[in-house]
Design an enzyme around this catalytic site. Structure first.
Site, short mmCIF file in Angstrom:
data_model
loop_
_atom_site.label_atom_id
_atom_site.label_comp_id
_atom_site.label_asym_id
_atom_site.label_seq_id
_atom_site.Cartn_x
_atom_site.Cartn_y
_atom_site.Cartn_z
N GLU A 1 -2.69 -2.30 6.28
CA GLU A 1 -1.87 -1.43 7.15
C GLU A 1 -0.68 -2.20 7.74
O GLU A 1 0.41 -1.65 7.88
CB GLU A 1 -2.72 -0.82 8.27
CG GLU A 1 -3.94 -0.03 7.81
CD GLU A 1 -3.66 0.99 6.70
OE1 GLU A 1 -2.51 1.46 6.59
OE2 GLU A 1 -4.58 1.30 5.93
N HIS B 1 1.93 -2.12 5.21
CA HIS B 1 2.74 -0.89 5.29
C HIS B 1 3.78 -1.01 6.41
O HIS B 1 4.93 -0.59 6.26
CB HIS B 1 1.86 0.32 5.58
CG HIS B 1 1.10 0.83 4.38
ND1 HIS B 1 1.69 1.00 3.15
CD2 HIS B 1 -0.19 1.25 4.25
CE1 HIS B 1 0.78 1.48 2.30
NE2 HIS B 1 -0.35 1.64 2.95
#
Ligand SMILES: *[C@@H]1O[C@H](CO)[C@@H](O)[C@H](O)[C@H]1NC(C)=O
Ligand SMILES: *[C@@H]1O[C@H](CO)[C@@H](O)[C@H](O)[C@H]1NC(C)=O
Ligand SMILES: *[C@@H]1O[C@H](CO)[C@@H](O)[C@H](O)[C@H]1NC(C)=O
Ligand SMILES: *[C@@H]1O[C@H](CO)[C@@H](O)[C@H](O)[C@H]1NC(C)=O
Length: 551
Positions: free
Chosen positions: A238, A241
């Site tokens: 994450e 990202h």
């Protein structure tokens, strides 16, 4: 005496522990571990910090394996009487962990409807919003010049044994403005190391997860080491990202982090889970990696900037694309670093240009076709082009962009650059005559709070108008006796065209027409060997898309 000071050049990754407004600030943990490690905020902070150090060290190691040196991201630091080792208590600079309280209560955060893994959840994206609001408020004031990169640990996650869902957990990452964020729950925190001495024990602890008390995330966390891999690894995904990495064919940006353990252990012992002996030696090929395309993103990412980089390297440039029939030419101020080829949003291939510095890179149609599977050749090909200066341009339809041409009144073919602005209005062109005796004398620009039109005035009194004559009119005469003519434009554009100035072949630049602070700046000059023969685009109330024509 001379003091050399190296200022920290890169924006940091911020660490945030998010709490509900009424949170007791504890996390899911088996009773024996509550006794030995605790499950309060101190323990959570230490474990989060240790995980962040592992992300940082792992990424540095991966960068080095890719021959980019031990380049990695940094944290915001604070002075604390803690250390990463439990053997000493000497105060040090350590990553700062911001503890933020949401306006939402623990019950709201643990609402089954917003738990990402609840297949019947109706608002499974909402934890992102809850985290975003709190983080955005904390890091205010918002600026368009600075992005904040933030990893958010949601401490109030709770394994709900009655519904078999981890509540208060969502694994999400991304962002496109002020806040770039990755969020993750605390359900596996009890398995994470709190001190450097615990790293190997945590990645080799085969204790079974007791699902009467704690979660088995994704069915892949049946033991403590597995929960530790997935917790630290999926959270890093994450954060990936947040740094702008999309999903990749392999590595951290898919789910290869289930073997993240192998980057921290040298040999594996017998596995009671698989009833198989472990690897006698974990070699690099057995490990989970950052994909080469993630590594490339990091190499040119502002958060990975090194003090030895040229100071302005990461001020993103705006590469321009010019089709010339058999190829597209990419003009960028810092040079193209690499090119990714997609069909239907699926990566087909990529190639690297860096360390060569190609400010005018020719990408030929045949070269691109040779890099994709023959069966895919008739489909729409998208290219994503990344520059050394952290700039990026997407060519949604490469063939169309390379090959599209415009038929001039005389029947000749002109090429056109990639359009700026989203368009929507009706088409308009203004053409400079080629092969005739007419000479361009004056360029008129019509503008107000945006660009309305551009008009070419010739020596015989005729003219050619692009757009409309709204706003006020400014004249820019050319020095025709010295052969001065139009070279190109420097355009400010976002959704529409805010304004432009005119560049001439004698190196002169006109005043700016339109809103000089709207949109972002793009230079439109045809590639070497070509000259401007007109402008083209669409016009509503004002110019909403714009490009140049050239032969
Ligand atoms: C590390 O991960 C691999 C892949 O999931 C697994 O096969 C292996 O048993 C793990 N090693 C240890 C020491 O737990
Ligand atoms: C593109 O991919 C999606 C999802 O994988 C698929 O449903 C769709 O049919 C594909 N479209 C084309 C034109 O291949
Ligand atoms: C010019 O653009 C800026 C940025 O988009 C905007 O804030 C401003 O209002 C615009 N000025 C005018 C006169 O429209
Ligand atoms: C790249 O093209 C621009 C015009 O688009 C030209 O001014 C420049 O000299 C070219 N640079 C190189 C290295 O060819």
């Amino acid at each position: 005496m001379t003091i050399h000071m190296m200022p920290l050049a890169a924006p940091p990754l911020h660490l945030v522990i998010l709490l509900g407004s009424d949170s007791p600030a504890t996390f899911d943990c088996p009773a024996d571990k509550i006794k030995t490690q605790g499950n309060g905020l101190d323990t959570a902070t230490r474990k989060f910090r240790m995980a962040a150090y592992l992300w940082q060290a792992y990424t540095a190691e991966e960068m080095a394996k890719n021959k980019f040196g031990r380049r990695t991201f940094r944290f915001e630091e604070t002075w604390a009487a803690e250390s990463i080792s439990h053997r000493d208590k000497i105060p040090r600079m350590v990553p700062k962990v911001h503890v933020l309280r949401s306006e939402r209560t623990v019950a709201e955060i643990r609402d089954l409807d917003i738990a990402q893994q609840n297949p019947n959840g109706k608002r499974t994206g909402e934890l992102w919003d809850i985290a975003y609001q709190t983080v955005e408020k904390h890091f205010a004031p918002k600026t368009i010049y600075e992005k904040k990169y933030v990893a958010v640990l949601i401490l109030d996650s709770k394994w709900d044994t009655s519904s078999n869902v981890i509540t208060g957990h969502a694994a999400l990452g991304g962002g496109s403005g002020f806040i770039q964020m990755g969020i993750f729950g605390s359900h596996s925190l009890h398995t994470w190391p709190a001190f450097i001495e615990d790293v190997i024990p945590s990645f080799t602890d085969c204790t079974r997860i007791d699902t009467r008390i704690v979660a088995n995330d994704a069915g892949q966390s049946g033991s403590y080491w597995e929960a530790c891999c997935i917790g630290i690894g999926a959270f890093l995904h994450e954060v990936g990202h947040a740094f702008g990495c999309p999903h990749q064919p392999d590595g951290i940006m898919v789910r290869d982090y289930i073997k993240l353990n192998r980057s921290f252990v040298m040999r594996e012992s017998y596995s009671t889970r698989t009833k198989a002996p472990g690897l006698r030696l974990c070699m690099p090929q057995d490990e989970c990696h950052w994909h080469r395309l993630d590594i490339l993103r990091f190499r040119f990412h502002p958060c990975f900037k090194s003090t030895s980089d040229p100071p302005f390297l990461f001020e993103s440039d705006k590469p321009q694309v010019y089709g010339v029939g058999v190829a597209a030419i990419i003009v960028s101020s810092t040079g193209v670093a690499w090119v990714e080829i997609y069909i239907n949003e699926t990566l087909q291939n990529y190639y690297e240009v860096f360390p060569k510095v190609e400010r005018n890179l020719t990408i030929s149609v045949s070269e691109v076709l040779s890099k994709i599977h023959p069966a895919e050749k008739s489909k729409k090909i998208k290219l994503s082009i990344f520059t050394i200066g952290n700039g990026k341009v997407d060519i949604e339809d490469f063939m169309e962009t390379a090959q599209s041409s415009f038929k001039l009144p005389g029947g000749e073919k002109a090429y056109q650059g990639m359009k700026l602005g989203l368009g929507g209005g009706s088409r308009s062109e203004a053409i400079l005559p080629i092969g005739s005796n007419k000479v361009l004398n004056v360029i008129r620009a019509y503008s107000g709070s945006a660009l309305n039109g551009i008009e070419f005035i010739f020596d015989d009194g005729s003219s050619s108008l692009f757009g409309n004559r709204g706003g006020s009119c400014s004249e820019f005469p050319l020095d025709t006796r010295r052969g001065e003519t139009l070279l190109g434009f420097s355009v400010r554009s976002g959704f529409w065209v805010d304004g432009c100035d005119i560049l001439t072949t004698l190196g002169r630049r006109s005043p700016f027409f339109g809103n000089s602070s709207g949109g972002s700046l793009h230079t439109m000059i045809p590639p070497r060997g070509y000259r401007v023969v007109g402008v083209s685009g669409t016009v509503g109330q004002w110019v909403d898309s714009f490009t140049i024509l050239y032969v």
